[in-house]
Design a protein around this motif. Structure first.
Motif, PDB file in Angstrom:
ATOM      1  N   PRO A  90       0.829  -1.028  -0.002  1.00  0.00           N
ATOM      2  CA  PRO A  90      -0.040   0.120   0.134  1.00  0.00           C
ATOM      3  C   PRO A  90       0.724   1.415  -0.092  1.00  0.00           C
ATOM      4  O   PRO A  90       0.500   2.241  -0.495  1.00  0.00           O
ATOM      5  CB  PRO A  90      -0.939  -0.066   1.446  1.00  0.00           C
ATOM      6  N   GLU A 285       3.231  10.829  -3.862  1.00  0.00           N
ATOM      7  CA  GLU A 285       3.086  12.017  -2.681  1.00  0.00           C
ATOM      8  C   GLU A 285       4.475  12.291  -2.387  1.00  0.00           C
ATOM      9  O   GLU A 285       5.304  11.750  -2.318  1.00  0.00           O
ATOM     10  CB  GLU A 285       2.409  11.494  -1.459  1.00  0.00           C
ATOM     11  N   GLU A 286       4.738  13.764  -2.521  1.00  0.00           N
ATOM     12  CA  GLU A 286       6.000  14.356  -2.135  1.00  0.00           C
ATOM     13  C   GLU A 286       6.234  14.488  -0.359  1.00  0.00           C
ATOM     14  O   GLU A 286       4.793  15.106  -0.115  1.00  0.00           O
ATOM     15  CB  GLU A 286       6.398  15.666  -2.597  1.00  0.00           C
ATOM     16  N   VAL A 287       6.998  14.087   0.302  1.00  0.00           N
ATOM     17  CA  VAL A 287       7.057  14.314   1.805  1.00  0.00           C
ATOM     18  C   VAL A 287       8.066  15.266   2.000  1.00  0.00           C
ATOM     19  O   VAL A 287       9.382  14.693   1.720  1.00  0.00           O
ATOM     20  CB  VAL A 287       7.051  13.081   2.463  1.00  0.00           C
ATOM     21  N   THR A 288       8.417  16.434   2.629  1.00  0.00           N
ATOM     22  CA  THR A 288       9.456  17.113   2.684  1.00  0.00           C
ATOM     23  C   THR A 288       9.544  17.054   4.347  1.00  0.00           C
ATOM     24  O   THR A 288       8.417  17.018   4.972  1.00  0.00           O
ATOM     25  CB  THR A 288       9.286  18.698   2.167  1.00  0.00           C
ATOM     26  N   ASP A 289      10.707  17.227   4.960  1.00  0.00           N
ATOM     27  CA  ASP A 289      10.785  17.556   6.452  1.00  0.00           C
ATOM     28  C   ASP A 289      10.684  19.087   6.781  1.00  0.00           C
ATOM     29  O   ASP A 289      10.769  19.818   5.949  1.00  0.00           O
ATOM     30  CB  ASP A 289      11.739  16.589   6.771  1.00  0.00           C
ATOM     31  N   LEU A 290      10.705  19.204   7.999  1.00  0.00           N
ATOM     32  CA  LEU A 290      10.766  20.725   8.332  1.00  0.00           C
ATOM     33  C   LEU A 290      11.901  21.642   7.952  1.00  0.00           C
ATOM     34  O   LEU A 290      11.818  22.629   7.840  1.00  0.00           O
ATOM     35  CB  LEU A 290      10.375  20.810   9.834  1.00  0.00           C
ATOM     36  N   THR A 291      13.111  21.005   7.797  1.00  0.00           N
ATOM     37  CA  THR A 291      14.427  21.381   7.706  1.00  0.00           C
ATOM     38  C   THR A 291      14.253  21.950   6.139  1.00  0.00           C
ATOM     39  O   THR A 291      15.126  22.889   5.963  1.00  0.00           O
ATOM     40  CB  THR A 291      15.479  20.649   7.927  1.00  0.00           C
ATOM     41  N   HIS A 300       1.535   5.365  -3.159  1.00  0.00           N
ATOM     42  CA  HIS A 300       0.502   4.470  -2.381  1.00  0.00           C
ATOM     43  C   HIS A 300      -0.731   4.159  -3.070  1.00  0.00           C
ATOM     44  O   HIS A 300      -0.883   4.901  -4.004  1.00  0.00           O
ATOM     45  CB  HIS A 300       0.016   5.392  -1.155  1.00  0.00           C
ATOM     46  N   TRP A 301      -1.321   3.237  -2.735  1.00  0.00           N
ATOM     47  CA  TRP A 301      -2.505   2.755  -3.542  1.00  0.00           C
ATOM     48  C   TRP A 301      -3.487   4.005  -3.673  1.00  0.00           C
ATOM     49  O   TRP A 301      -3.691   4.589  -2.678  1.00  0.00           O
ATOM     50  CB  TRP A 301      -3.317   1.765  -2.608  1.00  0.00           C
ATOM     51  N   ASP A 302      -4.030   3.993  -4.812  1.00  0.00           N
ATOM     52  CA  ASP A 302      -4.970   5.090  -5.218  1.00  0.00           C
ATOM     53  C   ASP A 302      -6.372   4.242  -5.674  1.00  0.00           C
ATOM     54  O   ASP A 302      -6.326   3.014  -5.679  1.00  0.00           O
ATOM     55  CB  ASP A 302      -4.692   6.193  -6.176  1.00  0.00           C
ATOM     56  N   ASP A 308     -10.177  12.880  -6.839  1.00  0.00           N
ATOM     57  CA  ASP A 308      -8.824  13.303  -7.312  1.00  0.00           C
ATOM     58  C   ASP A 308      -8.095  12.302  -8.374  1.00  0.00           C
ATOM     59  O   ASP A 308      -7.548  12.681  -9.045  1.00  0.00           O
ATOM     60  CB  ASP A 308      -7.891  13.435  -5.995  1.00  0.00           C
TER      61      ASP A 308
ATOM     62  N   ARG B  36      12.373  26.965  12.103  1.00  0.00           N
ATOM     63  CA  ARG B  36      11.970  27.089  10.645  1.00  0.00           C
ATOM     64  C   ARG B  36      11.129  28.532  10.708  1.00  0.00           C
ATOM     65  O   ARG B  36      10.895  29.240   9.864  1.00  0.00           O
ATOM     66  CB  ARG B  36      11.576  26.373  10.003  1.00  0.00           C
ATOM     67  N   SER B 151       5.034  21.913   6.782  1.00  0.00           N
ATOM     68  CA  SER B 151       6.102  21.461   5.866  1.00  0.00           C
ATOM     69  C   SER B 151       6.076  21.863   4.693  1.00  0.00           C
ATOM     70  O   SER B 151       7.011  22.309   3.922  1.00  0.00           O
ATOM     71  CB  SER B 151       6.710  20.159   6.060  1.00  0.00           C
ATOM     72  N   ARG B 157       4.975  24.115  -1.520  1.00  0.00           N
ATOM     73  CA  ARG B 157       4.138  23.116  -2.262  1.00  0.00           C
ATOM     74  C   ARG B 157       2.781  22.920  -1.558  1.00  0.00           C
ATOM     75  O   ARG B 157       2.694  23.309  -0.467  1.00  0.00           O
ATOM     76  CB  ARG B 157       5.118  21.803  -2.298  1.00  0.00           C
ATOM     77  N   PHE B 168     -10.039   4.189   2.829  1.00  0.00           N
ATOM     78  CA  PHE B 168      -8.682   4.050   1.982  1.00  0.00           C
ATOM     79  C   PHE B 168      -7.652   3.678   3.137  1.00  0.00           C
ATOM     80  O   PHE B 168      -6.767   2.777   2.650  1.00  0.00           O
ATOM     81  CB  PHE B 168      -8.552   5.253   1.189  1.00  0.00           C
ATOM     82  N   ARG B 172      -5.375   0.453   3.520  1.00  0.00           N
ATOM     83  CA  ARG B 172      -3.885   0.564   3.439  1.00  0.00           C
ATOM     84  C   ARG B 172      -3.344   0.215   4.528  1.00  0.00           C
ATOM     85  O   ARG B 172      -2.132  -0.224   4.440  1.00  0.00           O
ATOM     86  CB  ARG B 172      -3.508   2.198   2.900  1.00  0.00           C
TER      87      ARG B 172
END
Ligand code: SF4
Ligand code: SF4
Ligand code: SF4
Ligand code: SF4
Ligand code: SF4
Lengths: 378, 258
Positions: A90, A285-291, A300-302, A308, B36, B151, B157, B168, B172
């Protein structure tokens, strides 16, 4: 006999030897086990974790575990998961990147999975589903890296079905309940008079593993009895798809009034696509951290039941429940054959059992067939 | 003090503080957040208050007094990006139960001196008063979603805030459906994802604290709830618990149509 080697019997007590042989070769064994009131697919530490003595009652929107009078390990079907959950998980990270001191991003590709999986207890419909996912995810110029990496070198222990659930219709899809190919070993479970498994080998790797397990020759009448159990399973299946080519039926039903009927019951919750062993759709999905110096891309499964999913520039094109249910059944039964040369439905019945609203793909297809016949007559 | 950092303000209207606490609960990440952004207004964490305008405002709570209504307009004017937090701010919260009742009767039952209470007849979400940029749902909100939105804004973004069903996430996470396998009531099919399906993961039904998903089929869901033995009144009350206005508006709209 359907394969080259003579069939042999493994006593139930010696299944642990089969597990041992697989573990010695470094396989991570995944297969059926009981958790939270259902037979789920999980990593198995040993043969004792198989669901001995559990049966299930399934119906549209209904699944209940039930204690059996015997100790059968494979008298269950249509659990909420399938081997898709292992091979096409998933959520999976595709790559990550860090900002170097000079400001340039450094991309770190995701290392391939180190695990090699043995899929234990794959049903004939599961084998067909693996064939579909192989076709969709490993073929072409851009093989999907996660599935391809995990599927590579899997060992498959199939189990034929002797007790299909009320939601199964593999016989009408031509995928079961007999296991014909796509396995290294295939078992047929016999509980009476002794609890044992008839074993056939489907590959040199299967023969090699089987050589390490205590077996005895299968008498002719046992081979016949096992085949009879599987034949009987096919005969007891009550659900089936309409007996006509489905792609033209679906194409002719594009403007059917039946979509309103099904949409009045459908929650657009997405459960059907999530449990379907061939539904492969994902999003990223893009995941950024706080820095702000580290980023990861996850997929992931859609599901075509999310709004969407059909987002094009400016908006989603499938906003109604009608259009989303139609997309699901049209892809499964109508356009999949054209796209991939095979049916997108293998007849496992999971979408029927695990739809909270009990919407039944075979009944909806039958309703489309009936309403088309009605239109033709009028 | 680093003036180049974006400023963050946290505001509270009528609410229980649970959503703000979610930010304080981000123990491991809180220092990174503070590194930040400049926390310019967060009374639960610090008495220091810096003057606006603010780059990011997080607003908890609903509008229940005339003073709240004026205050949220002032907050909006000072905020570049305004994010509402939780069922109170996005749907009026539990206190919106008054919307379908007699407030004077409620206050006379609850307070020794109801004459001191100056309150509106309704509890309304922030979006009923001012433009809102992003809504974080839930009672309380999900920590991961909060950090994800902060973030995303810092990285410039779009935040990933799915509007599909809880189912869902439930699937998952490989949870066993409590409706199908146990015959329990669960609002997951009509509820917006975001929590990670924490209730079904504990073998209990979702009670809808994230509010309605993008295209909720409340009539079909009511059939499922009825099949578990719930009476129509109980179904109505379940819908109106945490997201009173959100589900109730849909129910009222459906009622008018039929
Ligand atoms: S469409 Fe339904 S029955 Fe067919 S393979 Fe998918 S889950 Fe199984
Ligand atoms: S039916 Fe829907 S989710 Fe399944 S493969 Fe087709 S488009 Fe994807
Ligand atoms: S058919 Fe059933 S499982 Fe699929 S989206 Fe509709 S209600 Fe959910
Ligand atoms: S338990 Fe609830 S949230 Fe999970 S799949 Fe079932 S209906 Fe959906
Ligand atoms: S499962 Fe439902 S009630 Fe539970 S936290 Fe999630 S949205 Fe709220």
């Amino acid at each position: 006999m359907r394969s080259g080697d003579a069939a042999v019997l493994i006593d139930v007590a010696d299944l642990s030897a089969l597990f041992g042989a697989l573990h010695r070769r470094g396989y991570t064994i995944v297969g059926p086990t009981v958790r939270d009131g259902a037979v789920v697919v999980a990593e198995l530490g040993g043969a004792q974790e198989l669901p001995y003595g559990w049966g299930v009652d399934t119906e549209a929107g209904h699944y209940r575990l039930r204690r059996r009078a015997d100790d059968a390990a494979f008298a269950h079907c249509a659990g909420p998961q399938s081997f898709k959950d292992v091979l096409h998980p998933p959520r999976a990270r595709l790559w990550s990147a860090d900002r170097a001191p000079d400001g340039t991003p450094e991309v770190v590709p995701e290392p391939p999975s180190e695990k090699r999986y043995a899929l234990f207890g794959a049903r004939p419909c599961d084998l067909a589903a693996l064939g579909v996912l192989d076709r969709v995810l490993t073929g072409g110029d851009h093989p999907e890296p996660v599935y391809t990496g995990r599927r590579d070198g899997t060992f498959v222990v199939a189990v034929e079905c002797t007790e299909p659930g009320a939601t199964c219709f593999c016989a009408s899809m031509g995928t079961g309940p007999h296991a014909r190919d796509g396995f290294d070993l295939a078992l047929t479970e016999l509980v009476d008079p002794d609890h044992c498994f008839l074993v056939r080998t489907g590959s040199p790797a299967g023969a090699e593993i089987l050589a390490e397990v205590p077996t005895r020759p299968a008498p002719g009448e046992t081979v016949t009895a096992a085949a009879g159990l599987v034949d009987r399973a096919a005969a007891t299946m009550t659900r089936h798809m309409p007996d006509e080519p489905l792609p033209p039926l679906i194409a002719a039903s594009r403007e059917s009034p039946h979509w309103d009927d099904v949409a009045s019951r459908c929650l657009t919750c997405g459960n059907c696509t999530m449990v379907c062993p061939t539904c492969f759709c994902t999003t990223t999905e893009e995941v950024t951290d706080l820095t702000g110096d580290h980023v990861e891309r996850w997929r992931h499964w859609d599901s075509c039941f999310s709004v969407d999913f059909s987002y094009l520039h400016g908006g989603a094109v499938r906003t109604s429940g009608q259009s989303r249910y139609r997309q699901w059944i049209s892809h499964k039964l109508g356009t999949w054959p054209e796209q991939f040369g095979m049916s997108g439905c293998v007849g496992c019945g999971r979408c029927i059992a695990w739809c909270p609203a009990g919407i039944d793909i075979t009944a909806e297809a039958a309703a489309l067939a009936a309403s088309r016949t009605g239109q033709e007559q009028s | 003090m680093d003036v180049s950092k974006p400023t963050l303000a946290v505001w509270k209207l009528a609410s229980c503080d649970g959503c703000q606490l979610t930010l304080l609960d981000c123990e491991d990440e809180l220092l990174a957040v503070a590194g930040r952004v400049r926390i310019a207004h967060f009374l639960e964490a610090s008495r220091e208050v810096l003057p606006g305008p603010y780059d990011i405002s997080l607003v908890e709570g609903s509008v229940t007094t005339a003073a709240d209504a004026a205050r949220i307009r002032a907050i909006r004017e000072q905020s570049r990006t305004l994010i509402t937090l939780g069922a109170c701010a996005t749907a009026g919260g539990i206190q919106a139960l008054r919307n379908h009742a007699d407030v004077a009767e409620y206050t006379s039952l609850v307070y020794a001196h109801p004459e001191y209470i100056a309150t509106l007849a309704t509890s309304t979400p922030i979006a009923a008063h001012v433009d809102v940029d992003y809504e974080l749902h839930g009672c309380p909100i999900d920590r991961g979603q909060l950090l994800g939105v902060i973030s995303a804004l810092l990285a410039g973004r779009k935040p990933d805030l799915p509007a599909h069903s809880v189912c869902f996430e439930c699937k998952r996470r490989h949870r066993v459906c409590v409706v199908v396998a146990h015959g329990l009531p669960c609002l997951g099919p009509v509820t917006r994802a975001g929590c990670g399906a924490i209730c079904p993961a504990q073998q209990r039904g979702c009670y809808g604290c994230f509010g309605p998903m993008e295209t909720p089929n409340l009539a079909a869901e009511a059939e499922l709830l009825g099949a578990t033995g719930m009476a129509p009144d109980d179904i109505d009350r379940l819908y109106r618990l945490f997201n009173t206005t959100a589900f109730a508006d849909l129910l009222d709209a459906a009622g008018e149509k039929s």
